[in-house]
Design a protein around this motif. Sequence first.
Motif, PDB file in Angstrom:
ATOM      1  N   GLY A  31       0.847  -1.121  -0.109  1.00 16.22           N
ATOM      2  CA  GLY A  31      -0.205  -0.069   0.082  1.00 16.22           C
ATOM      3  C   GLY A  31       0.950   1.309   0.036  1.00 16.22           C
ATOM      4  N   THR A  32       0.328   2.317   0.631  1.00 16.39           N
ATOM      5  CA  THR A  32       1.129   3.518   0.838  1.00 16.39           C
ATOM      6  C   THR A  32       1.432   3.885   2.272  1.00 16.39           C
ATOM      7  OG1 THR A  32       0.134   4.295  -1.368  1.00 16.39           O
ATOM      8  CG2 THR A  32       1.366   6.067  -0.013  1.00 16.39           C
ATOM      9  N   LEU A  33       2.662   3.717   2.426  1.00 18.06           N
ATOM     10  CA  LEU A  33       3.058   3.944   3.903  1.00 18.06           C
ATOM     11  C   LEU A  33       3.372   5.251   4.389  1.00 18.06           C
ATOM     12  CD1 LEU A  33       4.637   0.509   4.203  1.00 18.06           C
ATOM     13  CD2 LEU A  33       2.493   1.031   4.847  1.00 18.06           C
ATOM     14  N   PRO A  34       2.879   5.997   5.255  1.00 17.33           N
ATOM     15  CA  PRO A  34       3.354   7.128   5.683  1.00 17.33           C
ATOM     16  C   PRO A  34       4.607   7.152   6.769  1.00 17.33           C
ATOM     17  CG  PRO A  34       1.041   6.927   6.870  1.00 17.33           C
ATOM     18  CD  PRO A  34       1.315   5.759   5.887  1.00 17.33           C
ATOM     19  N   VAL A  35       5.620   7.762   6.467  1.00 19.16           N
ATOM     20  CA  VAL A  35       6.647   7.810   7.610  1.00 19.16           C
ATOM     21  C   VAL A  35       7.157   9.294   7.802  1.00 19.16           C
ATOM     22  CG1 VAL A  35       7.729   5.727   6.801  1.00 19.16           C
ATOM     23  CG2 VAL A  35       8.399   7.786   5.644  1.00 19.16           C
ATOM     24  N   THR A  36       7.472   9.203   9.006  1.00 21.94           N
ATOM     25  CA  THR A  36       8.365  10.711   9.256  1.00 21.94           C
ATOM     26  C   THR A  36       9.427  10.422  10.406  1.00 21.94           C
ATOM     27  OG1 THR A  36       6.814  10.900  11.524  1.00 21.94           O
ATOM     28  CG2 THR A  36       5.731  11.992   9.587  1.00 21.94           C
ATOM     29  N   TRP A  37      10.243  11.468  10.581  1.00 26.07           N
ATOM     30  CA  TRP A  37      11.329  11.087  11.593  1.00 26.07           C
ATOM     31  C   TRP A  37      10.632  11.101  12.824  1.00 26.07           C
ATOM     32  CZ3 TRP A  37      15.981   9.517  11.799  1.00 26.07           C
ATOM     33  CH2 TRP A  37      16.964   9.957  12.919  1.00 26.07           C
ATOM     34  N   ALA A  38       9.628  11.811  13.483  1.00 27.59           N
ATOM     35  CA  ALA A  38       9.104  11.783  14.662  1.00 27.59           C
ATOM     36  C   ALA A  38       8.724  10.262  15.138  1.00 27.59           C
ATOM     37  CB  ALA A  38       8.137  12.756  14.949  1.00 27.59           C
ATOM     38  N   ALA A  39       7.930   9.794  14.034  1.00 23.25           N
ATOM     39  CA  ALA A  39       7.362   8.544  14.164  1.00 23.25           C
ATOM     40  C   ALA A  39       8.471   7.299  14.124  1.00 23.25           C
ATOM     41  CB  ALA A  39       6.251   8.174  12.928  1.00 23.25           C
ATOM     42  N   ARG A  40       9.529   7.557  13.602  1.00 22.03           N
ATOM     43  CA  ARG A  40      10.342   6.535  13.553  1.00 22.03           C
ATOM     44  C   ARG A  40      11.186   6.533  14.999  1.00 22.03           C
ATOM     45  NH1 ARG A  40      15.734   6.868   9.354  1.00 22.03           N
ATOM     46  NH2 ARG A  40      16.733   5.002   9.886  1.00 22.03           N
ATOM     47  N   THR A  41      11.363   7.934  15.483  1.00 20.09           N
ATOM     48  CA  THR A  41      12.234   7.947  16.668  1.00 20.09           C
ATOM     49  C   THR A  41      11.489   8.211  18.046  1.00 20.09           C
ATOM     50  OG1 THR A  41      12.755  10.225  16.258  1.00 20.09           O
ATOM     51  CG2 THR A  41      14.379   8.796  15.337  1.00 20.09           C
ATOM     52  N   GLU A  42      10.291   8.455  17.952  1.00 18.30           N
ATOM     53  CA  GLU A  42       9.577   8.828  18.924  1.00 18.30           C
ATOM     54  C   GLU A  42       8.261   7.757  19.052  1.00 18.30           C
ATOM     55  OE1 GLU A  42       8.875  12.944  19.510  1.00 18.30           O
ATOM     56  OE2 GLU A  42      10.915  13.330  18.631  1.00 18.30           O
ATOM     57  N   GLN A  43       7.399   8.181  19.399  1.00 13.74           N
ATOM     58  CA  GLN A  43       6.157   7.136  19.465  1.00 13.74           C
ATOM     59  C   GLN A  43       5.551   6.998  17.826  1.00 13.74           C
ATOM     60  OE1 GLN A  43       4.862   5.329  22.137  1.00 13.74           O
ATOM     61  NE2 GLN A  43       6.693   6.250  22.885  1.00 13.74           N
ATOM     62  N   PRO A  44       5.682   5.709  17.497  1.00 16.45           N
ATOM     63  CA  PRO A  44       5.307   5.471  15.997  1.00 16.45           C
ATOM     64  C   PRO A  44       3.837   5.925  15.727  1.00 16.45           C
ATOM     65  CG  PRO A  44       5.501   3.422  17.151  1.00 16.45           C
ATOM     66  CD  PRO A  44       5.885   4.409  18.230  1.00 16.45           C
ATOM     67  N   GLY A  45       3.024   5.888  16.488  1.00 16.54           N
ATOM     68  CA  GLY A  45       1.529   6.206  16.282  1.00 16.54           C
ATOM     69  C   GLY A  45       0.852   5.863  15.083  1.00 16.54           C
ATOM     70  N   GLY A  46       1.180   4.511  14.962  1.00 19.12           N
ATOM     71  CA  GLY A  46       0.534   3.749  13.761  1.00 19.12           C
ATOM     72  C   GLY A  46       1.330   3.748  12.492  1.00 19.12           C
ATOM     73  N   LYS A  47       2.507   4.723  12.610  1.00 26.07           N
ATOM     74  CA  LYS A  47       3.304   4.748  11.200  1.00 26.07           C
ATOM     75  C   LYS A  47       4.508   3.495  11.129  1.00 26.07           C
ATOM     76  CE  LYS A  47       2.578   9.504  10.129  1.00 26.07           C
ATOM     77  NZ  LYS A  47       1.852  10.069  11.342  1.00 26.07           N
ATOM     78  N   THR A  48       4.840   3.171  10.095  1.00 29.18           N
ATOM     79  CA  THR A  48       5.978   2.177   9.898  1.00 29.18           C
ATOM     80  C   THR A  48       7.303   3.151   9.839  1.00 29.18           C
ATOM     81  OG1 THR A  48       7.023   0.361   8.812  1.00 29.18           O
ATOM     82  CG2 THR A  48       6.171   2.300   7.379  1.00 29.18           C
ATOM     83  N   SER A  49       8.401   2.461   9.820  1.00 30.79           N
ATOM     84  CA  SER A  49       9.565   3.041   9.964  1.00 30.79           C
ATOM     85  C   SER A  49      10.755   2.248   9.128  1.00 30.79           C
ATOM     86  CB  SER A  49      10.023   3.370  11.199  1.00 30.79           C
ATOM     87  OG  SER A  49      10.423   1.982  11.954  1.00 30.79           O
ATOM     88  N   PRO A  50      11.941   2.771   8.940  1.00 32.42           N
ATOM     89  CA  PRO A  50      12.923   1.953   8.171  1.00 32.42           C
ATOM     90  C   PRO A  50      13.384   0.664   9.062  1.00 32.42           C
ATOM     91  CG  PRO A  50      13.395   4.436   7.803  1.00 32.42           C
ATOM     92  CD  PRO A  50      12.114   4.251   8.703  1.00 32.42           C
TER      93      PRO A  50
END
Lengths: 146, 146
Positions: A31-50
Amino acid sequence: MPIAVRTAQTVWEGSLASGSGTVTGATDALGTLPVTWAARTEQPGGKTSPEELAAAAHSSCFSMALSLALGEHKLTPTKLTVEAAVTLDEVDGVPTVVSSAITVNGEVPGTDAASFQGIVDEAAGICPISRLFAGANITVSATLQG
Amino acid sequence: MPIAVRTAQTVWEGSLASGSGTVTGATDALGTLPVTWAARTEQPGGKTSPEELAAAAHSSCFSMALSLALGEHKLTPTKLTVEAAVTLDEVDGVPTVVSSAITVNGEVPGTDAASFQGIVDEAAGICPISRLFAGANITVSATLQG
């Protein structure tokens, strides 16, 4: 010709801190997966990360490698549950993927804990993603059910 | 305490050739992704694979590293499109992830092609997933729009 070439794409807009990206794979399975630096390093909040994507790559590859290694010993797993935990940490001030820890739980008729452990070790040696992740410390812990 | 620990799990049932697995990540962002050996090595048929997941990890991480490196040069990207192509090939009879090829297309006001290329090279050096993938040949090709 290689066995397989698989591609994925990220579109990123803005700065690292306040920008955001979307990740897609060529198969459309992700699908289409949103990513942010904050979600990667703090609370993911339902977002994936590298790191979560790397963990997904590692756990799926390890499960196939273990299934292959079991087959070479004439064993067929009823069920293998393989978790990968990928850790991002600062090394000399630079964010670094320091480790990927694999935890295996197996239901495999016809073997015992010691033999299973030996076959898990063989799988660790052949798993392509374990070898790809040469920059990190790979650990493997295995338990045989029943 | 590390910056982040991210986990994913694969449940695999059966042999490598005829069995199948499902991959999930702890954030739930990935949903439940079916994987098979055939989809990994032949036609994907809408299924993901360890290599596609590794490509997704690499492209998303590289886009963040490049956004960071641009910021260090007081530049903010309007848009970065980062593709990763991960190749699985046989090496000495063993399936091996031999390479991950990054292709960047950037829209970045206030820079030129030569400066952008230099910043892309900086990003390649700091990207945690590029360094994780120490077992593969990483290549980076970059184009600046306009």
